[in-house]
Design an enzyme around this catalytic site. Structure first.
Site, PDB file in Angstrom:
ATOM      1  N   GLU A   1      62.768  25.032  23.095  1.00  0.00           N
ATOM      2  CA  GLU A   1      62.623  25.276  24.536  1.00  0.00           C
ATOM      3  C   GLU A   1      63.923  24.959  25.265  1.00  0.00           C
ATOM      4  OE1 GLU A   1      59.003  22.909  24.734  1.00  0.00           O
ATOM      5  OE2 GLU A   1      60.235  21.171  25.229  1.00  0.00           O
ATOM      6  N   PRO A   2      64.931  25.801  25.046  1.00  0.00           N
ATOM      7  CA  PRO A   2      66.220  25.562  25.696  1.00  0.00           C
ATOM      8  C   PRO A   2      66.215  25.970  27.166  1.00  0.00           C
ATOM      9  CG  PRO A   2      66.312  27.561  24.385  1.00  0.00           C
ATOM     10  CD  PRO A   2      64.938  26.989  24.182  1.00  0.00           C
ATOM     11  N   GLY A   3      66.888  25.195  27.975  1.00  0.00           N
ATOM     12  CA  GLY A   3      67.119  25.558  29.366  1.00  0.00           C
ATOM     13  C   GLY A   3      68.612  25.815  29.516  1.00  0.00           C
TER      14      GLY A   3
ATOM     15  N   GLY B   1      67.977  20.325  24.064  1.00  0.00           N
ATOM     16  CA  GLY B   1      69.057  19.358  24.051  1.00  0.00           C
ATOM     17  C   GLY B   1      70.347  19.941  23.525  1.00  0.00           C
TER      18      GLY B   1
ATOM     19  N   CYS C   1      77.356  13.789  54.520  1.00  0.00           N
ATOM     20  CA  CYS C   1      77.777  12.484  55.021  1.00  0.00           C
ATOM     21  C   CYS C   1      77.266  11.379  54.111  1.00  0.00           C
ATOM     22  CB  CYS C   1      77.349  12.307  56.467  1.00  0.00           C
ATOM     23  SG  CYS C   1      78.387  13.344  57.501  1.00  0.00           S
TER      24      CYS C   1
ATOM     25  N   TYR D   1      70.331  23.737  36.381  1.00  0.00           N
ATOM     26  CA  TYR D   1      70.189  22.534  37.214  1.00  0.00           C
ATOM     27  C   TYR D   1      71.159  22.554  38.399  1.00  0.00           C
ATOM     28  CZ  TYR D   1      67.756  21.443  32.952  1.00  0.00           C
ATOM     29  OH  TYR D   1      66.918  21.529  31.882  1.00  0.00           O
TER      30      TYR D   1
ATOM     31  N   ARG E   1      74.654  17.654  40.287  1.00  0.00           N
ATOM     32  CA  ARG E   1      74.938  17.100  38.956  1.00  0.00           C
ATOM     33  C   ARG E   1      76.140  16.161  38.900  1.00  0.00           C
ATOM     34  NH1 ARG E   1      75.953  19.505  34.819  1.00  0.00           N
ATOM     35  NH2 ARG E   1      74.529  18.543  33.381  1.00  0.00           N
TER      36      ARG E   1
HETATM   37  C1  LIG Z   1      64.130  19.767  30.528  1.00  0.00           C
HETATM   38  C2  LIG Z   1      63.352  20.140  29.346  1.00  0.00           C
HETATM   39  C3  LIG Z   1      63.859  21.068  28.428  1.00  0.00           C
HETATM   40  C4  LIG Z   1      65.191  21.738  28.576  1.00  0.00           C
HETATM   41  O1  LIG Z   1      66.306  20.918  28.394  1.00  0.00           O
HETATM   42  P1  LIG Z   1      67.781  21.526  28.390  1.00  0.00           P
HETATM   43  O2  LIG Z   1      68.670  20.377  28.169  1.00  0.00           O
HETATM   44  O3  LIG Z   1      68.005  22.189  29.699  1.00  0.00           O
HETATM   45  O4  LIG Z   1      67.850  22.535  27.302  1.00  0.00           O
HETATM   46  C5  LIG Z   1      63.062  21.391  27.355  1.00  0.00           C
HETATM   47  N1  LIG Z   1      61.839  20.834  27.185  1.00  0.00           N
HETATM   48  C6  LIG Z   1      61.320  19.947  28.054  1.00  0.00           C
HETATM   49  C7  LIG Z   1      59.962  19.394  27.815  1.00  0.00           C
HETATM   50  C8  LIG Z   1      62.058  19.567  29.158  1.00  0.00           C
HETATM   51  O5  LIG Z   1      61.529  18.675  30.011  1.00  0.00           O
END
Ligand SMILES: *Cc1c(COP(=O)(O)O)cnc(C)c1O
Length: 423
Positions: free
Chosen positions: A268-270, A227, A337, A365, A307
């Site tokens: 767990e950062p994305g 987050g 469209c 994303y 997004r």
């Molecule tokens: C999507 C997700 C994340 C990553 O969230 P970000 O906002 O991209 O950092 C981490 N853990 C879980 C379980 C998720 O579903």
């Protein structure tokens, strides 16, 4: 990407306009250096004996991005069995992969267990089923602390109506089940949702998770999810990860002393790892003034970057073909469209048809959520590394779109129907 002598250049002096010449548009470009820098920032923000950074690969599941993070020392956070399988293929060790799905059947967890990865279960029904099916197998549980956080409702997952996690108020029930079945709970997990604006929110939720942790005596890790907010606009707010890291680490070390064991601190950062590394380049097909609006229409749409339409997210847009151009007010739209707006009333250097616009923060994303809507092929992806550009996904073709369609022989079908009628 920086403006140098009236030209936009990626680090290492790579010219985005030359990339477009070479690979065509629309094009996703990722800068490996940015991913490396963000990973290092994250690792140095926390000082605990055991820190695990698991990359949430749903943000960008290109195998090369996954491999880059693996080589830096990251683990993997997977939300589907396919992500688990991809992670194993890429070379992550099973014990460095955590599977945190939602609403999956027991079969999928069984498969994950067989593959040897860590599992976080997010509902009581499956927890019971798993406990009966696999006696003695350790699992983690995903908890919903009901902390109201997140940039918008579609991605805030900690609130009371959320489908994610086991409610913190159901802990008495969970404890009974865990005890009765004898499930070794080895981890606690939470993920309050994307775009957290305030580090204090994290610390509050952390407190709830740590209080819960005192009820379990076989823990190995506490996973605080993600987050972390990244800046989207030039002067946007971002999570102060250094400050947050220092505060949470101190609290976590204190907790481990009380608990009597060095637990792993997991994130767990994305988005934090990959968002800013990515750029999306598209060509302007049409400049179209209407009585109210000056539109710039691109050779891409919500099929390739959803997004803005899906989350109402802001992506900064620049005209990299005309860096010195006089700014005008444009609404940038796609070719799908369907109402397909990337940005309304944006101040952008004067746009001519054929110019290349660049979207920032396209590493997370972006391609991962792209589709073939309108029968459009998905873009190519390029990775910039050590001053060189590498194609990491070919542009799709019409053949790719038609690949799995099964063409019926209508004459034969008609004959069959006639036979049925005559019988
Ligand atoms: C999507 C997700 C994340 C990553 O969230 P970000 O906002 O991209 O950092 C981490 N853990 C879980 C379980 C998720 O579903």
């Amino acid at each position: 990407m920086k403006l140098q002598n009236d030209r936009y250049l990626f680090s290492g002096g790579i010219d985005p306009l030359q990339l477009v010449e070479k690979y065509g548009t629309p094009l996703y470009v990722y800068n490996a250096e940015t991913i490396q820098a963000q990973y290092k920032r994250m690792v140095s923000a926390f000082s605990v004996p055991r820190l695990h950074i698991n990359y949430a690969c749903k943000a960008n599941s290109n195998i090369n991005i996954m491999k880059l993070l693996k080589n830096l020392g990251a683990g993997l956070d997977a939300v589907s069995i396919q992500e688990v399988q991809t992670g194993l293929k890429v070379g992550f060790a099973p014990q460095h992969i955590t599977f945190t799905p939602n609403s999956v059947a027991l079969d999928e967890l069984e498969e994950a267990h067989k593959l040897g990865v860590r599992i976080n279960i997010d509902n009581i029904s499956i927890l019971e089923q798993f406990g009966h099916a696999f006696p003695g197998v350790p699992v983690g549980i995903r908890i919903n602390p009901h902390i109201m956080a997140g940039g918008n409702t579609k991605i805030s997952t900690g609130h009371i109506d959320s489908k994610f996690g086991i409610s913190i108020h159901q802990m008495p029930h969970v404890l009974k089940i865990v005890e009765a079945i004898g499930i070794p709970i080895d981890g606690l997990h939470m993920h309050t949702g994307s775009d957290i604006l305030d580090a204090e929110v994290f610390l509050q939720a952390a407190e709830i998770l740590l209080n819960t942790a005192t009820h379990f005596d076989q823990l190995d890790y506490i996973d605080f999810g993600s987050g972390f907010k990244v800046p989207y606009k030039p002067d946007d707010f971002e999570t102060d990860i250094e400050d947050f890291g220092e505060k949470l680490s101190a609290r976590f070390r204190e907790f481990c002393r009380e608990y009597g064991k060095d637990l792993a601190l997991v994130f767990e950062p994305g988005k934090f790892l990959v968002s800013q590394s990515g750029y999306f380049l598209a060509r302007v097909n049409v400049v179209k003034p209407t009585p109210s609006t000056l539109f710039a229409g691109l050779d891409t749409g919500l099929n390739h970057l959803i997004r803005p339409m899906f989350y109402n997210s802001y992506h900064h847009i620049e005209n990299i073909s005309n860096p010195g151009g006089k700014p005008r007010i444009y609404t940038v739209v796609g070719y799908v469209c369907e109402t397909d707006t990337f940005g309304s009333n944006r101040k952008i250097a004067e746009i001519h048809e054929g110019d290349i616009l660049c979207f920032h923060n396209a590493g997370a994303y972006g391609f991962a959520m792209a589709s073939n809507y309108n029968s459009r092929p998905r873009p190519a992806e390029v990775l910039l590394m050590d001053g060189k550009d590498y194609l990491i996904r070919r542009r799709e073709t019409l053949d790719d779109i038609l690949r799995n369609q099964v063409e019926l022989d209508f004459d034969e079908a008609k004959e069959h129907q006639q036979n049925v009628l005559n019988a």
